[in-house]
Design a protein around this motif. Sequence first.
Motif, PDB file in Angstrom:
ATOM      1  N   PRO A  28     -45.743  -6.761  27.746  1.00  2.00           N
ATOM      2  CA  PRO A  28     -47.103  -5.933  27.183  1.00  2.00           C
ATOM      3  C   PRO A  28     -47.732  -6.737  26.189  1.00  2.00           C
ATOM      4  N   PRO A  29     -49.141  -6.997  26.038  1.00  2.00           N
ATOM      5  CA  PRO A  29     -49.722  -7.705  24.927  1.00  2.00           C
ATOM      6  C   PRO A  29     -49.405  -7.129  23.631  1.00  2.00           C
ATOM      7  N   GLU A  30     -49.440  -5.697  23.483  1.00  4.57           N
ATOM      8  CA  GLU A  30     -49.155  -5.161  22.178  1.00  4.57           C
ATOM      9  C   GLU A  30     -47.742  -5.259  21.689  1.00  4.57           C
ATOM     10  N   VAL A  31     -46.638  -5.109  22.594  1.00  2.00           N
ATOM     11  CA  VAL A  31     -45.277  -5.691  22.278  1.00  2.00           C
ATOM     12  C   VAL A  31     -45.196  -7.240  21.876  1.00  2.00           C
ATOM     13  N   ARG A  32     -45.976  -7.940  22.691  1.00  2.00           N
ATOM     14  CA  ARG A  32     -45.607  -9.430  22.314  1.00  2.00           C
ATOM     15  C   ARG A  32     -46.408  -9.536  20.864  1.00  2.00           C
ATOM     16  N   THR A  33     -47.541  -8.927  20.519  1.00  2.00           N
ATOM     17  CA  THR A  33     -48.136  -9.170  19.157  1.00  2.00           C
ATOM     18  C   THR A  33     -47.069  -8.607  18.187  1.00  2.00           C
ATOM     19  N   ALA A  34     -46.392  -7.403  18.694  1.00  2.00           N
ATOM     20  CA  ALA A  34     -45.461  -7.008  17.573  1.00  2.00           C
ATOM     21  C   ALA A  34     -44.376  -7.955  17.302  1.00  2.00           C
ATOM     22  N   ILE A  35     -43.860  -8.368  18.331  1.00  2.00           N
ATOM     23  CA  ILE A  35     -42.531  -9.309  18.336  1.00  2.00           C
ATOM     24  C   ILE A  35     -42.978 -10.556  17.690  1.00  2.00           C
ATOM     25  N   GLU A  36     -44.256 -11.277  18.041  1.00  2.00           N
ATOM     26  CA  GLU A  36     -44.526 -12.610  17.318  1.00  2.00           C
ATOM     27  C   GLU A  36     -44.846 -12.247  15.900  1.00  2.00           C
ATOM     28  N   GLU A  37     -45.090 -11.200  15.245  1.00  2.00           N
ATOM     29  CA  GLU A  37     -45.376 -10.972  13.898  1.00  2.00           C
ATOM     30  C   GLU A  37     -44.010 -10.707  13.392  1.00  2.00           C
ATOM     31  N   THR A  38     -43.112 -10.103  13.799  1.00  2.00           N
ATOM     32  CA  THR A  38     -41.804  -9.858  13.513  1.00  2.00           C
ATOM     33  C   THR A  38     -40.981 -11.410  13.276  1.00  2.00           C
ATOM     34  N   ILE A  39     -41.157 -12.154  14.487  1.00  2.00           N
ATOM     35  CA  ILE A  39     -40.573 -13.418  14.309  1.00  2.00           C
ATOM     36  C   ILE A  39     -41.191 -14.306  13.143  1.00  2.00           C
ATOM     37  N   ARG A  40     -42.433 -14.164  12.960  1.00  2.00           N
ATOM     38  CA  ARG A  40     -43.103 -15.065  11.658  1.00  2.00           C
ATOM     39  C   ARG A  40     -42.517 -14.376  10.286  1.00  2.00           C
ATOM     40  N   ARG A  41     -42.229 -13.072  10.397  1.00  2.00           N
ATOM     41  CA  ARG A  41     -41.819 -12.468   9.072  1.00  2.00           C
ATOM     42  C   ARG A  41     -40.236 -12.870   8.783  1.00  2.00           C
ATOM     43  N   VAL A  42     -39.463 -12.825   9.682  1.00  2.00           N
ATOM     44  CA  VAL A  42     -38.013 -13.023   9.652  1.00  2.00           C
ATOM     45  C   VAL A  42     -37.826 -14.573   9.425  1.00  2.00           C
ATOM     46  N   ARG A  43     -38.767 -15.295  10.181  1.00  2.00           N
ATOM     47  CA  ARG A  43     -38.583 -16.760   9.810  1.00  2.00           C
ATOM     48  C   ARG A  43     -38.778 -17.017   8.500  1.00  2.00           C
ATOM     49  N   LEU A  44     -39.965 -16.638   7.848  1.00  2.00           N
ATOM     50  CA  LEU A  44     -40.181 -16.448   6.463  1.00  2.00           C
ATOM     51  C   LEU A  44     -39.232 -16.357   5.550  1.00  2.00           C
ATOM     52  N   ALA A  45     -38.277 -14.992   5.720  1.00  2.00           N
ATOM     53  CA  ALA A  45     -37.340 -14.701   4.891  1.00  2.00           C
ATOM     54  C   ALA A  45     -36.230 -15.431   5.118  1.00  2.00           C
ATOM     55  N   SER A  46     -35.865 -15.894   6.496  1.00  2.00           N
ATOM     56  CA  SER A  46     -34.717 -16.944   6.832  1.00  2.00           C
ATOM     57  C   SER A  46     -34.906 -18.088   6.041  1.00  2.00           C
ATOM     58  N   GLU A  47     -35.840 -18.838   5.667  1.00  2.00           N
ATOM     59  CA  GLU A  47     -36.055 -20.154   5.233  1.00  2.00           C
ATOM     60  C   GLU A  47     -35.646 -19.796   3.873  1.00  2.00           C
ATOM     61  N   ALA A  48     -35.858 -18.919   3.232  1.00  2.00           N
ATOM     62  CA  ALA A  48     -35.649 -18.749   1.799  1.00  2.00           C
ATOM     63  C   ALA A  48     -34.166 -18.798   1.541  1.00  2.00           C
ATOM     64  N   GLN A  49     -33.520 -18.562   2.700  1.00  2.00           N
ATOM     65  CA  GLN A  49     -31.756 -18.515   2.610  1.00  2.00           C
ATOM     66  C   GLN A  49     -31.027 -19.782   2.937  1.00  2.00           C
ATOM     67  N   VAL A  50     -31.962 -20.838   3.192  1.00  2.00           N
ATOM     68  CA  VAL A  50     -31.196 -22.139   3.195  1.00  2.00           C
ATOM     69  C   VAL A  50     -31.098 -22.859   1.830  1.00  2.00           C
ATOM     70  N   PRO A  51     -29.939 -23.022   1.396  1.00  2.00           N
ATOM     71  CA  PRO A  51     -29.712 -23.873   0.212  1.00  2.00           C
ATOM     72  C   PRO A  51     -29.999 -25.238   0.265  1.00  2.00           C
ATOM     73  N   PRO A  52     -30.301 -25.830  -0.779  1.00  2.00           N
ATOM     74  CA  PRO A  52     -30.796 -27.226  -0.837  1.00  2.00           C
ATOM     75  C   PRO A  52     -29.320 -27.976  -0.998  1.00  2.00           C
ATOM     76  N   HIS A  53     -29.224 -29.426  -0.326  1.00  2.00           N
ATOM     77  CA  HIS A  53     -28.175 -29.999  -0.768  1.00  2.00           C
ATOM     78  C   HIS A  53     -28.312 -30.434  -2.303  1.00  2.00           C
TER      79      HIS A  53
END
Length: 434
Positions: free
Chosen positions: A80-105
């Motif tokens: 369903p389009p509304e579920v897809r929209t919600a999931i895509e926004e969740t993916i975007r937010r989790v990806r942003l928070a996850s990227e901050a968890q990768v330590p630099p070399h």
Amino acid sequence: MIQRLDLRGTRPTPAELLATIPRAVTDVTAASAVAAELIADVRARGEAALYDQAERLDRVRPDALRVPESDIADALAGLPPEVRTAIEETIRRVRLASEAQVPPHVTTTIAEGAVITQRWQPIRRVGLYVPGGKAVYPSSVVMNVVPAQVAGVTSIALASPPQQAFDGRVHPTILAVAGLLGVTEIYAMGGAGAVGAFAYGVPSLGLDPVQLVTGPGNVYVAAAKRLVRGVTGIDSEAGPTDILVIADSGADPLLVAADLVSQAEHDELAAAVLVTDSAELADAVTARLAVLAVTTPHGERVTAALSGTQSAIVLVDDLAAAAAFSNAFGPEHLEIQTRDPHVELALIENAGAIFLGPNSPVSLGDYSAGSNHVLPTGGQARFSSGLGAYTFLRPQQVVEYSRDALRGVAANIAALSDAEDLPAHGAAVTARFV
């Protein structure tokens, strides 16, 4: 309905607090024997065992254990389009928070010509478990897959139980979200058997063993993860969920009760705990729980969870005592609903995820906060952390010395190796300067 523990007027030691903590009667240890039997069956009989376990435990025999890519495409097309929209926004937010968890070399020069580089190397292959028993968890697909991808994992296998309502197929919403994330290696298998299949592989399925198993599940999944630790890595034993709320007299009893019920609806073994220094709030929350438990759609499940030994309203003398109780409990989810939650936050050591104030409920973290909802349960937040990009990374030290830099420590190495009666260690260095 919910038990009350009155600790006012006492100052329990850490050991006494641990003994006081409400816990479920059925824990990981009690489930280990059953989980071990299921894993051994998969190791011995492979696909046949997984089919038989699905028929017995999930009440359906799937047509195929490996999900065809056409099923994934069909599920994505039907999302369903509304579920897809919600999931895509969740993916975007989790990806942003996850990227901050990768330590630099980081490269450190110890001396001239002596360099150590700290690098973070992703695991190559992981098995992600997504439950599908009493509820459906497409959000768990996001929480597992996104940090793995951010970390650089290149081989991702996903397992979720076959659904009787869908003729033995994995729930289409789970398939659709996996499709959105580009995951195509998906298996219709659940429980301890799925964890065993990930750990040991199933050659006839083309399922290679994984290096790490992640994801939440019931007590049998948690027990299976404990059993395969050492054969493969695990994130944590994420079993039945728990929530602990620290609240004072200024908290809204309806919001506190609603948040306790939100986690109690997961499972009859879910733990819901309120710790407060206000008897009036405790009474008001108890009254609200009595109403919500009979009006919420999963009322029987909620009532069982709230009535279990793992749930309680705990009365303490002050908020410092509340924080001490919470640290002993080690909640998966900790909410702090006090006049100034940052004061109590400074006292908190152990928690999977922490939610501050009346407008940060656990449900926010379950779906759209950007934080990860795969968290340690059953008190394991006292010594482990939730899922993140760092879960899929291994720190490695890379050592590089020049000849002159090695010569500078050769005498030290020889002295230490002689002191430990391991002279060949020193000889391996001095041989380079003969």
